[in-house]
Design a protein around this motif. Structure first.
Motif, short mmCIF file in Angstrom:
data_model
loop_
_atom_site.label_atom_id
_atom_site.label_comp_id
_atom_site.label_asym_id
_atom_site.label_seq_id
_atom_site.Cartn_x
_atom_site.Cartn_y
_atom_site.Cartn_z
N PRO A 262 11.26 3.28 8.38
CA PRO A 262 10.05 3.36 9.18
C PRO A 262 10.18 3.36 10.54
O PRO A 262 9.25 3.77 11.43
CB PRO A 262 9.19 2.02 8.68
N GLU B 68 9.25 6.67 13.26
CA GLU B 68 8.67 7.99 12.36
C GLU B 68 7.72 8.52 13.27
O GLU B 68 6.81 7.90 13.88
CB GLU B 68 7.97 7.22 10.91
N PRO C 215 4.32 9.14 9.13
CA PRO C 215 4.83 8.21 8.09
C PRO C 215 4.31 9.07 6.54
O PRO C 215 3.14 9.45 6.58
CB PRO C 215 4.34 7.34 7.93
N SER D 287 9.17 14.14 6.47
CA SER D 287 9.00 12.93 7.45
C SER D 287 9.62 13.54 8.63
O SER D 287 10.09 14.51 8.59
CB SER D 287 9.36 11.94 6.81
#
Length: 272
Positions: free
Chosen positions: A52, A55, A58, A88
């Motif tokens: 995470p 990012e 996301p 991503s």
């Protein structure tokens, strides 16, 4: 005064990793602490880490379940079918006292279903046949791109030292390896003055390929300069993403793999 205080070693070492970053130690995705994501591919279990930290967007694309034997699940193209199952991206920053964001990268994972008869291939589980298909795809795609650059009507004349796409042309350049029992390939594609695109691929059935490509782009630094480690950070992101891929084949796919390896052994003996 504050900067001097924060840079004092006893305090600096206690700062968050993102604050300790620099242009020679860029902060990006942390795979060690990242949670797992899963995708069910007709019973084949695909797991991978999804950091995470930093990012861009996301879970821009994340397909939790897909029927890989249904042609309607794919986008059709000459030679096979393709579908994006995960996308991503991450940014890289140079710390509390740096310039901020100095670039990023987008990762796209796809499933391909290939027409084996068209290529005269028995199974993609046979490493040399998977390699042959990858090399054929690269030659067809990037030679077409290079031809368009050479012959196209552009404002700037074509310069082969800058504009040409460079890509693997031999099996060795695909860097064959083994990942948790599965044959895989990892390779790069690039233009001389642009960051390398990193690609990883493996077979998950006789006719299906799992592949991801990581496409970095520097925005605040010259990735060719020695004053930053952007190229190294991007390559590390692609490598660590690949290292954390876990694939559990179905019993049927495992039987296909074993049969393909037996066939590959026979072919090798015939050539000997």
């Amino acid at each position: 005064m504050l900067k001097k205080l924060l840079l004092w070693p006893p305090i600096y070492k206690r700062l968050p990793a993102v604050w300790q970053a620099s242009k020679l130690n860029l902060y990006g995705p942390d795979f060690e602490k990242a949670p797992w994501k899963e995708i069910d591919l007709s019973g084949i279990k695909l797991k991978f880490k999804n950091p995470p930290q930093t990012e861009m967007f996301p879970n821009d694309i994340w397909v939790e379940r897909m029927n890989i034997y249904d042609t309607h699940s794919f986008e059709q193209w000459d030679g096979g079918e393709t579908e994006i199952v995960y996308k991503s991206g991450w940014i890289y920053t140079d710390g509390l006292f740096g310039d901020g964001v100095v670039g990023g990268g987008t990762l796209q994972m796809i499933i391909q279903r290939r027409d084996l008869k068209k290529y005269g291939i028995h199974s993609l589980f046979i490493p040399e046949q998977l390699a042959m298909m990858l090399l054929d795809d690269l030659a067809r795609d990037y030679e077409a791109r290079n031809k368009k650059l050479r012959e196209g009507d552009y404002l700037e004349p074509y310069n082969p030292e800058v504009d040409v796409w460079l890509y693997p042309k031999t099996v060795e350049a695909l860097h064959p390896a083994e990942h948790r029992g599965l044959a895989c390939y990892s390779f790069s594609i690039w233009k001389p003055l642009r960051p390398k695109r990193h690609t990883w691929a493996t077979a998950i059935t006789d006719e299906h390929i799992l592949k991801f490509s990581y496409m970095p782009s520097a925005s605040g630094v010259d990735h060719l300069s020695d004053d930053n480690n952007f190229a190294e950070a991007a390559e590390r992101t692609a490598r660590e993403f690949a290292e954390n891929i876990d694939i559990t084949l179905t019993p049927d796919a495992e039987r296909q793999r074993q049969a393909a390896l037996t066939e590959a052994s026979k072919l090798a003996q015939q050539r000997a």
